[in-house]
Design an enzyme around this catalytic site. Structure first.
Site, PDB file in Angstrom:
ATOM      1  CB  SER A 192     -11.390   0.631   9.841  1.00  0.00           C
ATOM      2  OG  SER A 192     -10.668   0.640   8.621  1.00  0.00           O
ATOM      3  CB  ALA A 193     -13.695   1.332   4.876  1.00  0.00           C
TER       4      ALA A 193
ATOM      5  CE  LYS B 173      -2.342   2.036  11.001  1.00  0.00           C
ATOM      6  NZ  LYS B 173      -3.122   1.277   9.998  1.00  0.00           N
TER       7      LYS B 173
ATOM      8  CD  GLU C 108      -0.221   0.832   3.483  1.00  0.00           C
ATOM      9  OE1 GLU C 108      -0.244   1.977   3.014  1.00  0.00           O
ATOM     10  OE2 GLU C 108      -0.154   0.591   4.700  1.00  0.00           O
TER      11      GLU C 108
ATOM     12  CE  LYS D 148      -5.518   7.708   5.490  1.00  0.00           C
ATOM     13  NZ  LYS D 148      -5.526   7.705   6.974  1.00  0.00           N
TER      14      LYS D 148
ATOM     15  CG  ASP E  91     -14.760   5.698  13.962  1.00  0.00           C
ATOM     16  OD1 ASP E  91     -14.674   5.241  12.805  1.00  0.00           O
ATOM     17  OD2 ASP E  91     -14.101   6.670  14.359  1.00  0.00           O
TER      18      ASP E  91
END
Length: 303
Positions: free
Chosen positions: A140-141, A159, A25, A88, A138
């Site tokens: 993450s995709a 993370k 990435e 991003k 919340d």
């Protein structure tokens, strides 16, 4: 209809010849590490993939063009662009960046999508996104993408600034197997383990490749997460990491930082609080994960 991708000659030849390729990435270049560590790390990851006799394919969007296998010059240019000038790119961002001719750095989700389009089965990164601490809605995709894109991602877990138990729950809900590479516990990014069990321990690249191949034969449409502990000589003790993360999270709240800005802020603040030890761990695990991914891709090409 041809795919909207530009693939460099080396990567295209490897894919056409059934040789191992590892996707990498580009968000770590533009938003993850400071200059020049971002360039050094990106190139070191590519070298680690090559050490495993696989071909690296760093993915980014350059002036609206999805590029699979950007050059060293492209990496240097992206690394020096102000972060706010580079989009991003997760799933929702790809069409925007392409249509408007923007520069874009692919997140875990974005890289999974492009890798799958290109026919690349293995992708190496540092840590995936997850559920934010104290904000269970919340999500993450990245986690959603794992449930619908059949790419194997080699990382050191999520993370550790995130809520790891809830992150595992969301992965389970999306049918994503979490494998521990020579470990029984989920790595905690900077630290070797989090005391959270994973679905299955694997001992080798060959064993991992067999699971990936079995998933393909079943027609599975989900990703697979391979978790690799940070190298022991760069590991940050869990208690030290947790204390720094807690402080950085409080600082973010006090400063009113939210949304996409939270993760880069907290990572940067944790590095400050640990006198750079967390960044050293981050870089070490990135390079190690690239090497392991190359070994897995090699074994997969032999199946």
């Amino acid at each position: 209809m041809s795919l909207p991708l530009t693939t460099n000659d080396e990567v295209k030849a490897a894919l056409d010849g059934g040789r191992p390729v590892v996707a990498l990435e580009s968000t770590l270049i533009t938003h993850g590490l400071p200059y020049p560590r971002n360039v050094e790390t990106a190139l070191a990851m590519e070298a680690a993939v090559r050490d495993s006799t696989a071909v690296p394919a760093t993915i980014a969007i350059l002036r609206g063009e999805i590029t699979v296998g950007i050059t060293a010059e492209d990496i240097e240019a992206l690394a020096q662009m102000p972060g706010e000038t580079v989009r991003k790119c997760s799933r929702r961002d790809l069409a925007i960046a392409i249509a408007l001719g923007q520069n874009g750095a692919t997140t875990v989700a974005g890289t999974m999508i492009v890798a799958n389009m290109a026919g690349i089965k293995v992708f190496a990164t540092g840590g995936i996104g997850g559920v934010h601490r104290g904000q269970p809605h919340d999500v993450s995709a990245d986690l959603i993408e794992f449930g619908r894109t059949p790419v194997t991602v080699v990382s050191s877990g999520a993370k550790s600034i995130l809520d790891l138990p809830l992150t595992l729950e969301v992965l389970e809900t999306n049918g994503v197997p979490v494998l521990g590479y020579q470990t029984d516990m989920l790595p905690a990014f900077y630290s070797a383990h989090s005391n959270l069990p994973i679905d299955q321990r694997v001992e080798s690249a060959a064993e991992t490749a067999e699971i990936i191949r079995a998933a393909e034969e079943l027609g599975a449409q989900n990703g697979i997460l391979i978790t690799v502990p940070v190298p022991a000589d760069k590991e940050l003790e869990l208690e030290i990491a947790e204390a720094a993360i807690a402080q950085a999270t409080r600082d973010a709240e006090t400063s009113g930082i939210a949304g996409k800005a939270i993760t880069p802020y907290v990572l940067s603040r944790v590095s400050e609080l640990t006198s750079g030890a967390s960044m050293a761990a981050n870089i070490a695990l990135l390079i190690n994960n690239a090497r392991v991914a190359g070994q897995i891709a090699l074994e997969l090409s032999r199946c």
